[in-house]
Write a protein that holds these residues in place. Structure first.
Motif, mmCIF file in Angstrom:
data_model
loop_
_atom_site.group_PDB
_atom_site.id
_atom_site.type_symbol
_atom_site.label_atom_id
_atom_site.label_comp_id
_atom_site.label_asym_id
_atom_site.label_seq_id
_atom_site.Cartn_x
_atom_site.Cartn_y
_atom_site.Cartn_z
ATOM 1 N N GLY A 99 -15.443 -23.354 -4.630
ATOM 2 C CA GLY A 99 -14.179 -22.632 -4.566
ATOM 3 C C GLY A 99 -13.847 -22.100 -3.185
ATOM 4 O O GLY A 99 -14.649 -21.411 -2.561
ATOM 5 N N LYS A 100 -12.655 -22.431 -2.700
ATOM 6 C CA LYS A 100 -12.166 -21.926 -1.432
ATOM 7 C C LYS A 100 -10.920 -21.095 -1.702
ATOM 8 O O LYS A 100 -9.910 -21.602 -2.204
ATOM 9 N N VAL A 101 -10.994 -19.799 -1.385
ATOM 10 C CA VAL A 101 -9.934 -18.856 -1.729
ATOM 11 C C VAL A 101 -9.478 -18.103 -0.483
ATOM 12 O O VAL A 101 -10.299 -17.678 0.337
ATOM 13 N N ARG A 102 -8.176 -17.931 -0.386
ATOM 14 C CA ARG A 102 -7.604 -17.132 0.702
ATOM 15 C C ARG A 102 -6.829 -15.957 0.124
ATOM 16 O O ARG A 102 -5.993 -16.133 -0.767
ATOM 17 N N SER A 103 -7.136 -14.760 0.624
ATOM 18 C CA SER A 103 -6.370 -13.559 0.280
ATOM 19 C C SER A 103 -5.642 -13.102 1.539
ATOM 20 O O SER A 103 -6.260 -12.957 2.590
ATOM 21 N N ARG A 104 -4.368 -12.881 1.400
ATOM 22 C CA ARG A 104 -3.555 -12.543 2.571
ATOM 23 C C ARG A 104 -2.520 -11.508 2.185
ATOM 24 O O ARG A 104 -1.963 -11.545 1.081
ATOM 25 N N GLY A 105 -2.268 -10.546 3.081
ATOM 26 C CA GLY A 105 -1.273 -9.539 2.771
ATOM 27 C C GLY A 105 -1.110 -8.523 3.886
ATOM 28 O O GLY A 105 -1.511 -8.762 5.032
ATOM 29 N N PHE A 106 -0.535 -7.372 3.537
ATOM 30 C CA PHE A 106 -0.303 -6.339 4.539
ATOM 31 C C PHE A 106 -0.332 -4.959 3.893
ATOM 32 O O PHE A 106 -0.130 -4.808 2.677
ATOM 33 N N ASP A 107 -0.613 -3.952 4.721
ATOM 34 C CA ASP A 107 -0.614 -2.544 4.311
ATOM 35 C C ASP A 107 0.354 -1.777 5.211
ATOM 36 O O ASP A 107 0.384 -2.003 6.420
ATOM 37 N N ILE A 108 1.081 -0.858 4.615
ATOM 38 C CA ILE A 108 1.941 0.061 5.370
ATOM 39 C C ILE A 108 1.641 1.472 4.886
ATOM 40 O O ILE A 108 1.699 1.736 3.681
ATOM 41 N N GLU A 109 1.316 2.357 5.802
ATOM 42 C CA GLU A 109 1.036 3.742 5.450
ATOM 43 C C GLU A 109 1.774 4.677 6.406
ATOM 44 O O GLU A 109 1.930 4.360 7.585
ATOM 45 N N ALA A 110 2.207 5.805 5.868
ATOM 46 C CA ALA A 110 2.869 6.827 6.687
ATOM 47 C C ALA A 110 2.515 8.193 6.132
ATOM 48 O O ALA A 110 2.524 8.400 4.913
ATOM 49 N N ASN A 111 2.154 9.096 7.017
ATOM 50 C CA ASN A 111 1.913 10.470 6.595
ATOM 51 C C ASN A 111 2.414 11.412 7.679
ATOM 52 O O ASN A 111 2.299 11.122 8.876
ATOM 53 N N GLY A 112 2.981 12.522 7.232
ATOM 54 C CA GLY A 112 3.531 13.436 8.216
ATOM 55 C C GLY A 112 3.992 14.735 7.601
ATOM 56 O O GLY A 112 3.856 14.974 6.399
ATOM 57 N N ALA A 113 4.537 15.578 8.442
ATOM 58 C CA ALA A 113 5.008 16.897 8.031
ATOM 59 C C ALA A 113 6.507 16.984 8.274
ATOM 60 O O ALA A 113 6.971 16.854 9.412
ATOM 61 N N ILE A 114 7.260 17.151 7.196
ATOM 62 C CA ILE A 114 8.707 17.337 7.334
ATOM 63 C C ILE A 114 8.985 18.713 7.931
ATOM 64 O O ILE A 114 9.859 18.881 8.782
ATOM 65 N N THR A 115 8.221 19.712 7.468
ATOM 66 C CA THR A 115 8.207 21.049 8.070
ATOM 67 C C THR A 115 6.742 21.469 8.172
ATOM 68 O O THR A 115 5.848 20.722 7.775
ATOM 69 N N ASP A 116 6.497 22.669 8.674
ATOM 70 C CA ASP A 116 5.117 23.152 8.759
ATOM 71 C C ASP A 116 4.482 23.276 7.383
ATOM 72 O O ASP A 116 3.262 23.167 7.238
ATOM 73 N N GLU A 117 5.298 23.495 6.367
ATOM 74 C CA GLU A 117 4.765 23.689 5.015
ATOM 75 C C GLU A 117 4.829 22.430 4.152
ATOM 76 O O GLU A 117 4.063 22.278 3.202
ATOM 77 N N TRP A 118 5.737 21.514 4.459
ATOM 78 C CA TRP A 118 6.005 20.364 3.572
ATOM 79 C C TRP A 118 5.422 19.091 4.183
ATOM 80 O O TRP A 118 5.835 18.663 5.258
ATOM 81 N N LYS A 119 4.457 18.486 3.493
ATOM 82 C CA LYS A 119 3.783 17.269 3.966
ATOM 83 C C LYS A 119 3.973 16.134 2.956
ATOM 84 O O LYS A 119 4.022 16.363 1.745
ATOM 85 N N VAL A 120 4.057 14.906 3.486
ATOM 86 C CA VAL A 120 4.303 13.730 2.651
ATOM 87 C C VAL A 120 3.394 12.590 3.093
ATOM 88 O O VAL A 120 3.140 12.399 4.290
ATOM 89 N N PHE A 121 2.889 11.832 2.105
ATOM 90 C CA PHE A 121 2.098 10.632 2.382
ATOM 91 C C PHE A 121 2.598 9.501 1.502
ATOM 92 O O PHE A 121 2.878 9.688 0.312
ATOM 93 N N GLY A 122 2.710 8.293 2.073
ATOM 94 C CA GLY A 122 3.129 7.134 1.306
ATOM 95 C C GLY A 122 2.441 5.876 1.797
ATOM 96 O O GLY A 122 2.038 5.784 2.963
ATOM 97 N N GLY A 123 2.289 4.894 0.905
ATOM 98 C CA GLY A 123 1.657 3.648 1.295
ATOM 99 C C GLY A 123 2.055 2.502 0.382
ATOM 100 O O GLY A 123 2.331 2.710 -0.811
#
Length: 273
Positions: A99-123
């Motif tokens: 068996g010869k198998v290829r897995s291919r793809g991509f990752d996108i991640e972002a994390n940050g602070a909208i304000t000093d109190e409000w933080k968001v992470f997504g991927g």
């Protein structure tokens, strides 16, 4: 005692091409021993291949937002393919290292602070695995789709998305409350077996199980920090008590159909000294 050694090289490179952006690349060879045996009772040759990744890491707004975009490819050969052309009196199955198998793809991640109190992470992750050559000659009666281009890992979701956000509410002195919530989504999955033989069209009742459709799991937590020494946290997993099957390659009718984690609560006390 026989001792064998195998060196699997790995190399990585990072280039800071600007103040806020860096390019990275990595390459690693794969060497994974197997336990399956061929028709002559010999253990199959190890799985070999490579894992390559290239990506860009960036920083925006003086570090308030950090992102990563990565592309990856995994190539594997010698994966065990069931040798259905061979039968013996014991009924044991044999395999072929082909068996010869290829897995291919991509990752996108972002994390940050909208304000000093409000933080968001997504991927977001996209991954596609496929057979790179036709393996049907080793599986005339196979109930696994070994054709070139077929999905080699249908039990692995092609798409996954996650989003989490938290907000801090300052109280008196060092005290504060943090509230957070988010969700995890994955696209539909299946087992590795087809409902009908690719070669003969024979129907396999044991394989006729429902496909696990795409689903979303919601989580939340609330934390209270009294001071730098004491805090407590209440987390709730699977808020909607979603019922779903765990990703499993050999899920068939009446076997290996395990449900994922139901709604649950956990209260944690932390003390640092």
């Amino acid at each position: 005692i026989v001792k064998k050694h195998k060196i699997t090289p790995y190399v990585g490179l990072t280039w800071d091409f600007s103040r806020d952006h860096s390019l990275y690349a990595s390459y690693a060879e794969i060497y994974k021993p197997q336990t399956a045996r061929d028709r002559n009772e010999k253990i199959l040759e190890p799985i070999v291949g490579y894992n390559a990744e290239v990506g860009v890491k960036s920083e925006f707004f003086d570090g308030a937002l950090n992102t990563t975009v990565a592309f990856f490819q995994i190539m594997q050969e010698n994966r065990a393919v069931t040798d259905y052309d061979y039968y013996d009196a014991t009924g044991l199955s044999r395999s072929v290292a082909s068996g010869k198998v290829r897995s291919r793809g991509f990752d996108i991640e972002a994390n940050g602070a909208i304000t000093d109190e409000w933080k968001v992470f997504g991927g977001y992750t996209y991954n596609k695995s496929e057979y790179m050559k036709d393996e049907r000659r080793f599986a005339a009666l196979s109930n696994v789709d070994y054709r070139k281009g077929a999905n080699a890992k249908p039990w692995i979701p092609k798409r996954m998305f996650k989003l989490y956000s938290s907000y801090e509410i300052p109280l008196v002195a060092q005290q504060k409350i943090t509230l957070g919530a988010g969700f995890r989504y994955q696209s539909k999955t299946d087992n590795q077996y087809t409902r009908r033989s690719i070669s003969t069209g024979a129907y396999y009742p044991a394989n006729d199980i429902p496909v696990q459709g795409g689903y979303t799991i919601w989580d939340a937590n609330a934390a209270y920090e009294y001071n730098e020494h004491f805090s407590l946290n209440l987390s709730v997993k699977n808020i909607t008590d979603k019922r779903y099957f765990i990703n499993q390659n050999n899920r068939v009718a009446g076997q290996n159909n395990y449900y994922g984690e139901p709604r649950n609560f956990m209260l944690t006390f932390n003390y640092k000294y």
